[in-house]
Design a protein around this motif. Structure first.
Motif, PDB file in Angstrom:
ATOM      1  N   HIS A 136       0.749  -1.045   0.084  1.00  0.00           N
ATOM      2  CA  HIS A 136      -0.036  -0.010  -0.019  1.00  0.00           C
ATOM      3  C   HIS A 136       0.850   1.099   0.057  1.00  0.00           C
ATOM      4  N   HIS A 137       2.111   1.177   0.309  1.00  0.00           N
ATOM      5  CA  HIS A 137       2.874   2.312   0.574  1.00  0.00           C
ATOM      6  C   HIS A 137       4.346   1.823   0.117  1.00  0.00           C
ATOM      7  N   CYS A 138       4.890   2.031  -1.000  1.00  0.00           N
ATOM      8  CA  CYS A 138       6.192   1.646  -1.257  1.00  0.00           C
ATOM      9  C   CYS A 138       6.947   2.900  -2.351  1.00  0.00           C
ATOM     10  N   ASP A 139       6.941   3.879  -1.693  1.00  0.00           N
ATOM     11  CA  ASP A 139       7.601   5.213  -2.216  1.00  0.00           C
ATOM     12  C   ASP A 139       9.106   5.131  -2.238  1.00  0.00           C
ATOM     13  N   PHE A 140       9.799   4.801  -3.051  1.00  0.00           N
ATOM     14  CA  PHE A 140      11.299   4.762  -3.151  1.00  0.00           C
ATOM     15  C   PHE A 140      11.836   6.122  -3.199  1.00  0.00           C
ATOM     16  N   SER A 141      11.081   7.005  -3.576  1.00  0.00           N
ATOM     17  CA  SER A 141      11.690   8.380  -3.738  1.00  0.00           C
ATOM     18  C   SER A 141      12.178   9.018  -2.587  1.00  0.00           C
ATOM     19  N   ARG A 142      11.426   8.817  -1.619  1.00  0.00           N
ATOM     20  CA  ARG A 142      11.797   9.384  -0.225  1.00  0.00           C
ATOM     21  C   ARG A 142      13.084   8.605   0.410  1.00  0.00           C
ATOM     22  N   ALA A 143      13.069   7.531   0.174  1.00  0.00           N
ATOM     23  CA  ALA A 143      14.144   6.507   0.733  1.00  0.00           C
ATOM     24  C   ALA A 143      15.202   6.883  -0.120  1.00  0.00           C
TER      25      ALA A 143
END
Length: 191
Positions: A136-143
């Protein structure tokens, strides 16, 4: 481009940490401001502290006595306090792992503004970031900026080991390997 540091949140961070220290409550800074304290990208909308669950009542007592407003959120892994309109999360079970004495021992003393305080290690922060990924939440752009800015401070084999059960974390580590952010030995052990 880094997010500009919110000076109001920084004041709230220092005020909160100072009150927790005065009340002799063990804690560690975590989240975006912890990344900032390690020299990484700055925070965004709130301040996060790791506390053991048994210390939450004393923390609430100390903070509300100083004028903070407490709010019990629907989530069962944190509580919130507000310094005016600035939010502070008191987190006792991040990524379904309770904050323990060992968690707090995995902190380093760092200056944040004018106050030295315990800050979760860069390795621990990266583990939390990767274990928060889900379908449901897999935002690599912040990590990715976090991983790049703290890469020399992170124990990548430990991150790989502690996140091995998460396909999202494994995928992120493979991406970091392809981008030459982590040593190739970390990626070789993923496969």
């Amino acid at each position: 481009m880094p997010v500009p540091l919110d000076e109001g949140l920084l004041e709230t961070l220092v005020r909160t940490a100072s009150l927790l220290k005065q009340a002799d409550i063990p804690f560690a800074l975590m989240g975006g401001f912890a990344v900032y304290a390690h020299g990484g990208t700055s925070s965004d909308h709130d301040v996060d502290f790791a506390l053991r669950e048994q210390d939450i009542p004393r923390a609430l007592e100390a903070l509300t006595a100083a004028g903070f407003r407490a709010e019990e959120p629907p989530e069962d892994w944190l509580t919130k306090v507000f310094d005016g309109d600035r939010m502070v999360d008191l987190i006792y079970r991040p990524v379904e792992r309770p904050v323990t004495d060992e968690t707090l021992a995995d902190a380093v003393d760092r200056p944040v503004a004018a106050l030295h305080m315990p800050v979760l290690s860069a390795t621990h922060l990266m583990v939390h970031k990767l274990l928060a990924f889900s379908q449901h939440h897999c935002d690599f752009s912040r990590a990715l900026p976090m991983a790049r800015s703290l890469r020399e401070q992170i124990d990548w084999p430990r991150v790989r080991k502690e996140t091995a059960d998460s396909p999202y974390a494994v995928s992120f580590l493979v991406l970091l390997g392809l981008l030459d952010v982590v040593p190739s030995s970390v990626i070789e052990e993923v496969h």
